[in-house]
Design a protein around this motif. Structure first.
Motif, PDB file in Angstrom:
ATOM      1  N   ALA A   1      22.122 -66.674 -61.840  1.00 20.86           N
ATOM      2  CA  ALA A   1      22.891 -65.452 -61.702  1.00 20.86           C
ATOM      3  C   ALA A   1      23.424 -65.003 -63.045  1.00 20.86           C
ATOM      4  O   ALA A   1      23.714 -65.812 -63.907  1.00 20.86           O
ATOM      5  N   GLY A   2      23.524 -63.712 -63.184  1.00 24.17           N
ATOM      6  CA  GLY A   2      24.120 -63.199 -64.402  1.00 24.17           C
ATOM      7  C   GLY A   2      23.109 -63.142 -65.510  1.00 24.17           C
ATOM      8  O   GLY A   2      22.054 -63.760 -65.456  1.00 24.17           O
TER       9      GLY A   2
ATOM     10  N   HIS B   1      29.208 -67.071 -63.275  1.00 26.06           N
ATOM     11  CA  HIS B   1      29.034 -66.290 -62.061  1.00 26.06           C
ATOM     12  C   HIS B   1      29.914 -65.055 -61.995  1.00 26.06           C
ATOM     13  O   HIS B   1      29.746 -64.232 -61.117  1.00 26.06           O
TER      14      HIS B   1
ATOM     15  N   GLN C   1      31.476 -61.391 -62.931  1.00 22.31           N
ATOM     16  CA  GLN C   1      30.784 -60.137 -63.213  1.00 22.31           C
ATOM     17  C   GLN C   1      30.561 -59.977 -64.712  1.00 22.31           C
ATOM     18  O   GLN C   1      31.376 -60.421 -65.498  1.00 22.31           O
ATOM     19  N   PRO C   2      29.461 -59.334 -65.087  1.00 22.02           N
ATOM     20  CA  PRO C   2      29.215 -59.149 -66.514  1.00 22.02           C
ATOM     21  C   PRO C   2      30.386 -58.410 -67.161  1.00 22.02           C
ATOM     22  O   PRO C   2      30.919 -57.480 -66.587  1.00 22.02           O
TER      23      PRO C   2
ATOM     24  N   THR D   1      30.874 -67.621 -46.531  1.00 20.41           N
ATOM     25  CA  THR D   1      30.245 -66.444 -47.119  1.00 20.41           C
ATOM     26  C   THR D   1      29.295 -66.787 -48.259  1.00 20.41           C
ATOM     27  O   THR D   1      28.623 -65.902 -48.782  1.00 20.41           O
ATOM     28  N   CYS D   2      29.266 -68.028 -48.679  1.00 14.89           N
ATOM     29  CA  CYS D   2      28.435 -68.465 -49.802  1.00 14.89           C
ATOM     30  C   CYS D   2      28.829 -67.773 -51.107  1.00 14.89           C
ATOM     31  O   CYS D   2      28.037 -67.731 -52.046  1.00 14.89           O
ATOM     32  N   LEU D   3      30.000 -67.213 -51.164  1.00 11.56           N
ATOM     33  CA  LEU D   3      30.445 -66.594 -52.399  1.00 11.56           C
ATOM     34  C   LEU D   3      31.076 -67.667 -53.273  1.00 11.56           C
ATOM     35  O   LEU D   3      31.608 -68.652 -52.764  1.00 11.56           O
ATOM     36  N   PRO D   4      31.037 -67.482 -54.585  1.00 13.36           N
ATOM     37  CA  PRO D   4      31.656 -68.476 -55.468  1.00 13.36           C
ATOM     38  C   PRO D   4      33.142 -68.624 -55.150  1.00 13.36           C
ATOM     39  O   PRO D   4      33.833 -67.650 -54.865  1.00 13.36           O
TER      40      PRO D   4
ATOM     41  N   ILE E   1      19.687 -61.915 -55.567  1.00 10.02           N
ATOM     42  CA  ILE E   1      20.787 -61.432 -56.399  1.00 10.02           C
ATOM     43  C   ILE E   1      20.714 -59.913 -56.445  1.00 10.02           C
ATOM     44  O   ILE E   1      19.663 -59.346 -56.735  1.00 10.02           O
TER      45      ILE E   1
ATOM     46  N   ARG F   1      21.679 -56.583 -58.253  1.00  6.90           N
ATOM     47  CA  ARG F   1      22.120 -56.118 -59.563  1.00  6.90           C
ATOM     48  C   ARG F   1      22.392 -54.620 -59.495  1.00  6.90           C
ATOM     49  O   ARG F   1      21.646 -53.875 -58.871  1.00  6.90           O
TER      50      ARG F   1
ATOM     51  N   LYS G   1      26.940 -54.993 -62.797  1.00  7.18           N
ATOM     52  CA  LYS G   1      27.474 -55.900 -61.771  1.00  7.18           C
ATOM     53  C   LYS G   1      26.327 -56.731 -61.219  1.00  7.18           C
ATOM     54  O   LYS G   1      25.158 -56.318 -61.283  1.00  7.18           O
ATOM     55  N   HIS G   2      26.688 -57.851 -60.670  1.00 15.03           N
ATOM     56  CA  HIS G   2      25.696 -58.589 -59.882  1.00 15.03           C
ATOM     57  C   HIS G   2      26.425 -59.292 -58.755  1.00 15.03           C
ATOM     58  O   HIS G   2      27.590 -59.651 -58.877  1.00 15.03           O
ATOM     59  N   TYR G   3      25.744 -59.478 -57.671  1.00 12.76           N
ATOM     60  CA  TYR G   3      26.346 -60.122 -56.510  1.00 12.76           C
ATOM     61  C   TYR G   3      25.437 -61.232 -56.022  1.00 12.76           C
ATOM     62  O   TYR G   3      24.257 -61.006 -55.765  1.00 12.76           O
ATOM     63  N   ILE G   4      26.001 -62.399 -55.946  1.00 13.68           N
ATOM     64  CA  ILE G   4      25.262 -63.488 -55.333  1.00 13.68           C
ATOM     65  C   ILE G   4      25.937 -63.809 -54.020  1.00 13.68           C
ATOM     66  O   ILE G   4      27.082 -63.422 -53.782  1.00 13.68           O
ATOM     67  N   GLY G   5      25.255 -64.497 -53.191  1.00 14.36           N
ATOM     68  CA  GLY G   5      25.825 -64.831 -51.903  1.00 14.36           C
ATOM     69  C   GLY G   5      24.736 -64.955 -50.845  1.00 14.36           C
ATOM     70  O   GLY G   5      24.800 -65.835 -50.002  1.00 14.36           O
TER      71      GLY G   5
ATOM     72  N   ARG H   1      24.679 -57.927 -45.171  1.00 11.03           N
ATOM     73  CA  ARG H   1      25.996 -57.982 -45.795  1.00 11.03           C
ATOM     74  C   ARG H   1      26.402 -56.586 -46.236  1.00 11.03           C
ATOM     75  O   ARG H   1      25.580 -55.824 -46.742  1.00 11.03           O
TER      76      ARG H   1
ATOM     77  N   TRP I   1      28.842 -54.763 -48.828  1.00  4.51           N
ATOM     78  CA  TRP I   1      29.607 -55.031 -50.047  1.00  4.51           C
ATOM     79  C   TRP I   1      30.380 -53.791 -50.444  1.00  4.51           C
ATOM     80  O   TRP I   1      29.922 -52.677 -50.251  1.00  4.51           O
TER      81      TRP I   1
ATOM     82  N   ASP J   1      34.214 -55.348 -55.817  1.00  8.65           N
ATOM     83  CA  ASP J   1      33.407 -56.564 -55.795  1.00  8.65           C
ATOM     84  C   ASP J   1      33.764 -57.461 -54.613  1.00  8.65           C
ATOM     85  O   ASP J   1      33.914 -58.674 -54.767  1.00  8.65           O
TER      86      ASP J   1
ATOM     87  N   LEU K   1      33.017 -58.676 -50.525  1.00  7.98           N
ATOM     88  CA  LEU K   1      32.083 -58.720 -49.419  1.00  7.98           C
ATOM     89  C   LEU K   1      32.873 -58.322 -48.182  1.00  7.98           C
ATOM     90  O   LEU K   1      33.737 -59.057 -47.728  1.00  7.98           O
TER      91      LEU K   1
ATOM     92  N   VAL L   1      29.821 -59.604 -42.934  1.00 10.46           N
ATOM     93  CA  VAL L   1      28.517 -60.233 -42.774  1.00 10.46           C
ATOM     94  C   VAL L   1      28.099 -59.999 -41.335  1.00 10.46           C
ATOM     95  O   VAL L   1      28.854 -60.297 -40.411  1.00 10.46           O
TER      96      VAL L   1
ATOM     97  N   TYR M   1      41.992 -54.672 -52.165  1.00 10.65           N
ATOM     98  CA  TYR M   1      41.944 -56.043 -52.678  1.00 10.65           C
ATOM     99  C   TYR M   1      41.767 -56.028 -54.188  1.00 10.65           C
ATOM    100  O   TYR M   1      40.946 -55.296 -54.723  1.00 10.65           O
TER     101      TYR M   1
ATOM    102  N   THR N   1      36.534 -61.776 -45.453  1.00 15.63           N
ATOM    103  CA  THR N   1      35.295 -61.145 -45.018  1.00 15.63           C
ATOM    104  C   THR N   1      35.165 -61.224 -43.499  1.00 15.63           C
ATOM    105  O   THR N   1      35.422 -62.267 -42.913  1.00 15.63           O
TER     106      THR N   1
END
Lengths: 747, 424
Positions: A23-24, A503, A505-506, A566-569, B154, B156, B167-171, B199, B201, B206, B208, B211, B263, B274
């Motif tokens: 990621a990133g 992880h 945000q940029p 949620t599998c979020l960091p 991911i 982007r 931005k990027h979002y993982i999950g 999901r 978003w 940023d 979530l 779901v 938030y 979420t």
């Protein structure tokens, strides 16, 4: 067969292991494209190690292949360090001068910090403001210029005008270079004529009264603070043209005889009528508001207007080989010069500009003090006097590039003095064979990041700590030092920073646009180890230090966790929030309700009771028979009002009886539960009755409401309206209660 | 078709003409007949004028397209997605984005027929394979934003103005098959994934928001989803042959959306709560008997396709039920119409509609483009025109209309991009 999944996603096998987290944007340092092939930077000498029995061709080839491998092994770390060096120049992560072993690089003194109080900042600022206001009100400061004379090196020329009281007209202009606006191509320039003076031409001895010019300091103060970038003096000398025609030709000859390679004389030759205009520009305040013209005697080389290019830098690097004539160095020999004495009077400069001028002081001061020693009115005509010029005439390149270099060298030699003749031999080892030996100059620059370490100890420490991809071993050498360099096979190149950063945000973790809040994951570890006295012996190769234990950079949670749902960091501060241990997640409750709703052979009241009971059992994770007596009491407590509301009194009784029939609860528990529910019902029904009463007599407000023992109403005006607003629904609930009970009775 | 030429559609046709005149004033409406009479000519590439033209089975088709340009991206990998930026204003350049391999490429369509390459982004990970993209805009700066996602799961967000991945979002636990932005809220992004869930978003904060999936959610990869026009509901579909409706206008979701805007990551130590929506508001497996790989709302109707050579127009419940009153346990569906075509029985082939939802376009696995006119009084009488070009023989994964419907762009498995311009 479409089900087989006809989307042909090309599976490309990637080269090597993919970057771990993915990621990133890539945090890996990009390899610099311009990287050179060999390991260290270009150094003096290198030779191949003499290998035994290199006579045979196959062995030679083997050796060459081996050499290639050696190069490859050293190439990658070198490129990485080269990249890091550039990055550290642009956006430093730390400053070398703050490191304990680089203490000598720190030129600042922290003595004042000891007595520092926060109030000092205010008083200092107040003082400064007072000073400023004082100067602006009195405006006493002046820049005093005494012009000693205008000198032309052409002998003929000076001789010719000797008889007459020759003089040149000197115009002094103040040039303000303003800040460039977006639309401007060049910086806008403002010129103000400060004065016109008659300056003696080639005076033999210092004149008693030389023409002088005073420039008030106010002129250098920006009227609008950000507009003017720098101030400079433009000196424009008008020389009277030679009167006689032969005089001009004479001078032409003379110029040619001098054999000047510059194009100046030829141009001069071409132009033979009219007054000559010579120009020179001196920076007074540069763009950082540092004063560049300190007190002293100056000799400025002027150039003809045609040649003169305003504000253009013409600094070039030249190799000086002894004996060769070098045109730019001889500018002072060839071109006319103007000598003047410069003084700042009235002191605003002493207070304000002098501190700003500090960075320049080391090389400016000795020169100016030397100047001060000289009698000001006797400038020697010796062209070798060049060296006393503190500032450089504009357009005359060599001095600008020459002077700082010289000073730099001087400072270096001062610090490195004890090891002046030191030589450092870098021996590059590969497969424990010597592959290349490189000899460094007598400075102590790091070969990878060109950092001037100053001392051998610092250099070794720096190499060891900042270039961990190599192993350095120090070996004393009669001529200086030998450093054995080999590739560190056990270097751990994995990411050692904050795992959150990979992880986030940029721009959040690694912003180049200013400070950002970062997720704190580590705690600052204050460690004050007993530092041994710096000694070179610590770099000697030793057996017990072979496998050096390196303390991990990150303590605590050095990995990233993820929320299970949620599998979020997971941020470190969220560690306690994410709970998975609840027995009745929402979906399960919802699912239970939906499943019970699907029953076909159960009436609605029963469904409701079953839902309540199941949710109750789920919530308290009641699993044993022995818990049941307690469970029913709890159930009545928790769900009593709801049971009441839906009129499920009899359903509950039925349920309790069946529990009793299965020997799960005793008679006592059954009765206790029902008694409790009855109690609740009674309280509720009196309640309802009162509300009914209230509703039936809506006009009797206020007083009666205030007397209610109801939990909903408190004797305050606002609550009255509240009560009124929900009372009908409350009443209706009571009505439902009654009717449903009736229905239960009937069935 | 004869009925279609009647009074109702004529006014519509005028509307088209007006629209077209704005975008390209020197076009004339006479070309239409010409295009119809010309078959899909087998002339070579040199004769640019006689390149593939729309061949219509009906004699009087209200629109015709002509192939203008073809491009080929050098990676040679399939292009899975193409999207015109519909957030541009009139007069702005017509920009579209393609995704495929680990690339995202932006192009501009010139009125003269050229396609100009604007920007190209390459993911650092060579294993990445982008499947989908969607356009939105930044409410504050007004910059267009492009969201892309693919096999690595991911998301982007690319800002083409600053030329950065902002931005990027993982999950997501697996590949993302489609991205959609909420039609009213440019910050709400819906992603559907191979990990069986959708999901929602909020890309401004940023967070979530929700779901969708789980207990009663999709049992296999989710392949496609679509917001309705008001953004009050989502219809999703996937490999489990099912289509599921998820309402967004419930109090629970609305509160979550509001909460997501309030938030602030920096001011709280709690994660955003979420919402996990395990139970869809409607679900059916009765429409298709295979992977459902594309779904779109058409008013209150739904268009969906599987790899069975037909796009089905249907609605949940009986004929007289409205979508908003459908119960979760409703078992009936009403099929309203079918758009049949041929040679499109591989999955991950998307159809598209133009901005006004008047045209429907789909490519098949041999490079043919099918176009339907949706402005029919009777959906059974909808006629189809086929656009073919002799050189276009690779599977067309997705198509996209420009906002003014004047350009149709199709992307293929052989990395080629085909531009078809509407004839007037």
């Amino acid at each position: 067969m479409p089900c087989a999944g006809a989307r042909e996603i090309p599976s490309r096998t990637g080269p090597g292991p993919g970057s771990g987290t993915g990621a990133g944007p890539s945090r890996k340092p990009n390899r610099p494209a311009q990287a050179g092939r060999s390991g260290a930077r270009a150094m003096a000498s290198s030779r191949l190690a003499s290998a035994k029995g290199a006579g045979k061709k196959s062995k030679m080839e083997l050796l060459l292949a081996d050499q290639d491998l050696f190069m490859q092994a050293f190439e990658k770390p070198t490129q990485i360090y080269r990249f890091l060096r550039t990055r550290n120049l642009i956006a430093p992560v730390f400053l070398h001068r703050t490191l304990s072993y680089m203490a000598h690089r720190d030129s600042r003194s922290s003595l004042r910090r000891r007595n520092f109080k926060i109030d000092d900042v205010l008083s200092k600022a107040e003082d400064q403001m007072k000073c400023e206001s004082a100067t602006s009100s009195t405006q006493t400061g002046h820049l005093q210029l005494n012009f000693n004379g205008f000198f032309s090196k052409s002998d003929k020329f000076s001789a010719q005008v000797e008889g007459e009281t020759a003089s040149a007209v000197l115009e002094v202009l103040l040039v303000k270079v303003c800040h460039k606006k977006r639309k401007d191509v060049n910086c806008p320039i403002k010129q103000i004529l400060l004065g016109k003076k008659q300056v003696p031409l080639n005076p033999k001895q210092p004149a008693g009264s030389c023409p002088s010019l005073a420039v008030p300091y106010v002129d250098f103060q920006p009227s609008q603070p950000h507009l003017v970038k720098s101030y400079s003096l433009l000196l424009r000398a008008l020389c009277p043209a030679a009167r006689q025609g032969d005089g001009s030709t004479h001078r032409l000859d003379a110029d040619e005889n001098l054999d000047v390679t510059d194009e100046v004389p030829s141009k001069r030759g071409r132009r033979d009528e009219g007054d000559k205009v010579y120009l020179a520009e001196l920076t007074v305040f540069d763009k950082n508001r540092r004063c560049q013209l300190l007190d002293g005697d100056y000799e400025v080389a002027l150039q003809e207007q045609e040649v003169w290019l305003p504000g253009r830098r013409r600094a070039t690097w030249e190799t000086v080989i002894d004996g060769k004539k070098f045109p730019l160095f001889e500018t002072f020999l060839q071109s006319p010069t103007l000598q003047f004495t410069l003084r700042w009077t009235g002191g605003p400069l002493d207070r304000r500009a002098a501190p700003h001028a500090k960075p320049l002081a080391p090389h400016a001061r000795p020169l100016s003090t030397r100047n001060a020693g000289d009698p000001p009115a006797s400038p020697s005509t010796d062209p070798k006097h060049n060296s006393t010029r503190p500032s450089t005439p504009a357009g005359v390149g060599p001095n600008t590039s020459f002077l700082p270099g010289g000073v730099q060298g001087k400072r270096d030699s001062a610090t490195v003095e004890p090891q002046k003749k030191m030589r450092i031999f870098y021996q590059f080892l590969y497969n424990s064979n010597l592959r290349q030996q490189t000899e460094a100059r007598d400075d102590l620059h790091c070969p990878w990041c060109t950092l001037n370490c100053g001392r051998l100890y610092s250099l070794l420490k720096h190499l060891k700590l900042c270039h961990g991809r190599f192993i350095f071993n120090y070996v004393p050498h009669p001529k200086g030092a030998r450093i054995d360099v080999s590739v560190n096979e056990s270097y751990d190149g994995s990411y050692a920073g904050n795992p959150q950063d990979t992880h986030s945000q940029p721009g959040f973790a690694f912003s180049r646009n200013g400070p950002v809040k970062r997720t704190a994951v580590t705690y600052a570890l204050a460690c004050r180890p007993k530092r041994p006295k710096p000694s070179l012996s610590e770099f000697l190769e030793s057996e017990e230090l072979e496998v050096e234990q390196q303390r991990p950079f990150v303590s605590g949670h050095d990995r990233l966790y993820f929320h299970s749902d949620t599998c979020l960091p997971l941020r470190p501060q969220e560690m306690d929030v994410d709970s998975e241990d609840e027995n009745d997640p929402e979906w399960l409750r919802e699912k239970t309700i939906l499943q019970i709703d699907e029953f076909m052979d159960v009436n609605e009241g029963e469904k409701e009771l079953m839902k309540m009971w199941n949710l109750h059992v789920m919530k308290h994770s009641l699993i044993a028979d022995g818990q049941m007596s307690k469970a029913v009491l709890l159930f009545v407590d928790a769900w009593g009002p709801r049971l009441q509301e839906l009129g499920l009194w009899r359903n509950l009784l039925l349920h309790l009886i069946s529990l009793h029939d299965f020997n799960l609860i005793g008679q006592a528990a059954l009765e206790a539960a029902m008694a409790r529910l009855r109690k609740l019902c009674d309280r509720k029904s009196t309640h309802d009755a009162e509300f009914c009463h209230y509703k039936s007599t809506p006009r009797q407000e206020g007083r009666e409401l205030a007397a209610f023992p109801s939990p909903y109403s408190t004797p305050s005006p606002c609550s009255v309206s509240d009560t009124r607003s929900f009372s009908p629904s409350e009443h209706e609930a009571g009505g439902v209660d009654g009717s449903s009970q009736d229905s239960l009775h009937s069935c | 078709m004869a009925e279609a030429e009647g009074s109702t559609s004529e006014t519509v046709q005028k509307k088209y003409m007006v629209l077209d005149d704005i975008s390209n004033p020197d076009a004339s409406g006479d070309d239409t007949d010409d295009a119809v009479s010309t078959g899909s000519g087998a002339t070579g590439l040199a004769g640019k004028k006689n390149w593939g033209k729309g061949k219509s089975k009906s004699k009087k088709c209200r629109f015709a397209f002509r192939c203008i340009t073809v491009l080929k991206e050098d990676h040679g990998q399939p292009l899975f997605g193409v999207q015109f930026n519909w957030h541009s204003r009139e007069g702005d350049p017509l920009v579209f984005a393609t995704v495929g391999s680990n690339r995202v490429t932006l192009y501009e369509c010139h009125p003269q027929g050229e396609i100009k390459l604007l920007q190209s982004y390459v993911d650092v990970e060579t294993e990445e394979n982008f499947y989908t993209c969607a356009w939105t805009y930044d409410r504050i700066t007004g910059h267009p934003l492009l969201a892309v996602a693919g096999s690595r799961g991911i998301i982007r967000i690319i800002n083409p103005i600053t030329m950065q991945c902002i931005k990027h979002y993982i999950g997501h636990g697996n590949a993302i098959n489609e991205l959609k932005f909420h039609p009213q809220e440019p910050n709400l992004l819906l992603s559907v994934s191979k990990d069986h869930v959708l999901r929602l978003w909020n890309i401004q904060t940023d967070t979530l928001v929700a779901v969708f999936g789980g207990v009663e959610g999709h049992r296999d990869e989710v392949l496609s989803a679509d917001f309705d026009l008001q953004g009050e509901k989502i219809m999703s579909c996937g490999m489990d042959h099912s289509l599921k409706l998820w309402r967004l206008n419930s109090e629970r979701i609305q509160r979550a959306i509001r909460g997501s805007y309030e938030y602030n990551l920096n001011k709280t130590n709690r994660p955003f709560a979420t919402q996990k929506i395990h139970f869809p508001d409607f679900s059916t497996r009765d429409i298709h008997r295979n992977y459902v790989d594309c779904v779109r709302w058409l008013g209150d109707f739904i268009l969906s396709k599987s790899c069975e050579n037909a796009i089905v127009c249907w609605k949940p419940g009986n004929m007289n039920d409205t979508v908003d009153t459908i119960k979760a346990n409703e078992g009936n569906v009403t099929v309203l119409g079918r758009f049949d075509y041929s040679q499109c029985d591989i999955w991950y082939m998307r159809f598209s509609m133009d901005f006004w939802q008047k045209m429907l376009a789909l490519g098949n696995q041999v490079g043919k483009l099918f176009l339907w006119d949706l402005e029919m009084d009777d959906p059974h009488k909808t006629k189809c025109i086929t656009l073919t070009h002799p050189k276009c023989v690779s599977a067309i994964r997705q198509t996209s209309f420009s906002r003014d419907s004047s350009i149709l762009v199709a992307v293929c498995d052989d990395a080629s991009i085909w531009r078809w311009d509407r004839l007037r």
